[in-house]
Design an enzyme around this catalytic site. Sequence first.
Site, PDB file in Angstrom:
ATOM      1  N   ASN A  75      12.196   6.246   7.569  1.00  0.00           N
ATOM      2  CA  ASN A  75      12.781   5.250   8.450  1.00  0.00           C
ATOM      3  C   ASN A  75      11.832   4.059   8.578  1.00  0.00           C
ATOM      4  O   ASN A  75      10.619   4.225   8.537  1.00  0.00           O
ATOM      5  CB  ASN A  75      13.013   5.838   9.847  1.00  0.00           C
ATOM      6  CG  ASN A  75      14.200   6.745   9.923  1.00  0.00           C
ATOM      7  OD1 ASN A  75      15.188   6.568   9.234  1.00  0.00           O
ATOM      8  ND2 ASN A  75      14.114   7.742  10.798  1.00  0.00           N
ATOM      9  N   HIS A 113      13.775   5.182  -0.623  1.00  0.00           N
ATOM     10  CA  HIS A 113      12.966   6.378  -0.862  1.00  0.00           C
ATOM     11  C   HIS A 113      12.409   6.349  -2.284  1.00  0.00           C
ATOM     12  O   HIS A 113      13.033   5.804  -3.172  1.00  0.00           O
ATOM     13  CB  HIS A 113      13.792   7.653  -0.667  1.00  0.00           C
ATOM     14  CG  HIS A 113      14.272   7.811   0.740  1.00  0.00           C
ATOM     15  ND1 HIS A 113      13.461   8.274   1.767  1.00  0.00           N
ATOM     16  CD2 HIS A 113      15.474   7.560   1.314  1.00  0.00           C
ATOM     17  CE1 HIS A 113      14.147   8.297   2.902  1.00  0.00           C
ATOM     18  NE2 HIS A 113      15.368   7.868   2.665  1.00  0.00           N
ATOM     19  N   LYS A 158       0.852  -1.183   0.000  1.00  0.00           N
ATOM     20  CA  LYS A 158       0.000   0.000   0.000  1.00  0.00           C
ATOM     21  C   LYS A 158       0.895   1.242   0.000  1.00  0.00           C
ATOM     22  O   LYS A 158       1.778   1.377   0.839  1.00  0.00           O
ATOM     23  CB  LYS A 158      -0.879   0.030   1.253  1.00  0.00           C
ATOM     24  CG  LYS A 158      -2.099  -0.868   1.200  1.00  0.00           C
ATOM     25  CD  LYS A 158      -3.201  -0.359   0.304  1.00  0.00           C
ATOM     26  CE  LYS A 158      -3.841   0.901   0.844  1.00  0.00           C
ATOM     27  NZ  LYS A 158      -4.623   0.691   2.077  1.00  0.00           N
ATOM     28  N   HIS A 159       0.672   2.128  -0.955  1.00  0.00           N
ATOM     29  CA  HIS A 159       1.388   3.405  -1.007  1.00  0.00           C
ATOM     30  C   HIS A 159       2.902   3.211  -0.971  1.00  0.00           C
ATOM     31  O   HIS A 159       3.623   3.862  -0.219  1.00  0.00           O
ATOM     32  CB  HIS A 159       0.913   4.338   0.106  1.00  0.00           C
ATOM     33  CG  HIS A 159      -0.548   4.659   0.014  1.00  0.00           C
ATOM     34  ND1 HIS A 159      -1.074   5.442  -1.001  1.00  0.00           N
ATOM     35  CD2 HIS A 159      -1.599   4.288   0.764  1.00  0.00           C
ATOM     36  CE1 HIS A 159      -2.382   5.534  -0.846  1.00  0.00           C
ATOM     37  NE2 HIS A 159      -2.729   4.835   0.213  1.00  0.00           N
TER      38      HIS A 159
END
Length: 391
Positions: A230, A391, A67-68
């Site tokens: 993180n 990221h 998800k996302h």
Amino acid sequence: MAKEISLKYGCNPNQVPSRIFMQDGELPVQVLNGRPGYINFLDAFNSWQLVRELKAATGLPAAASFKHVSPAGAAVYVPLSDTLKKIYFVDDLELSSIASAYAAARGADRMSSYGDWAALSDVCDKETATLLAREVSDGIIAPGYTDEALDILKTKRKGNYNVVQIDESYVPAPIEHKDVFGITFEQGRNELKIDESLLETLPTANKSLSDSAKRDLIVSLITLKYTQSNSVCYVKNGQAIGVGAGQQSRVHCTRLAGNKADNWYLRQSPRMLELPFKPDIRRPDRDNTIDVYISDDYMDVLADGQWENFFTEKPEPFTREQRRQWLDGMTGVALGSDAFFPFGDNIERAHKSGVEFIAQPGGSIRDDNVIEVCDKYGIAMAFTGIRLFHH
């Protein structure tokens, strides 16, 4: 295979035009059904890498629920207990190895997995498709589909369920690029191989890692490799039971993931298994009700005028003291962190969720404090020497 696929829009509806394409050659994916969007493909490609690496590292079928652009759950195949089958709501289904792995990946945090993107390391079979057909999910990526599985998936979401097939032999270029604010970033791909060799440096008094502990630590580290930083990941029995993603403070990661791990274990308590749900309650409503019932806000679903919406009779509250008593039986949990723990408070919180094994890079000026807290609880901790920011 096509050279490009046009998308409905980008991350948001105002971001047009949108497409995925290859600078050279053809895309390694085919859309077999539906019309995946920008975030769908981000989830698809990240989740595929995760399950592919889990399978390569463990030799076991692997699945993920995304998800996302972060995993809500991930798992390798380990036979499910009757209790886990019940809390994952698959006790009425036939489960193949890959279906069982996906049930574990999705079931650990059902709230976060609502509307997920599924990823499988192996060919999607009828059993996995049958499981998916009755859950709220946006799409799936796998190296292949049986005819029966594809027929089942094509009936989902009024025929618009996103089904993507990836060429498992595809190897990406060693250099990757990303544009931000009109400026192109370039870096080498993170091809770091995660295996048991990363678990050889144990600075703690307890230097004992069982084979299952090593497997679980590897699952946690590979999961972290594809989780927004993180991040911290709790794992037990080959499955992530708590993922804390995208937090600015590491102890907040540890608390968030630990709370999810606690909820996973609380759902296995006799009190939860005996909840008298109404037979016609919708799956998402049941999941939401469970989430509230095992929190300090339990009266939100037990108040007069409320409980009647969910239960055939009013359950007794599950008090904080009762929950803590049940959680004290939680043991054998593994925890991975994508960067070093700067303070021992992370270990204190992890211990409350049954953590007995830890893998983290090491290298903090407070390593001595972190080791000291591990030794206080008999935790075996490995310093991997590698960081896994994503990221």
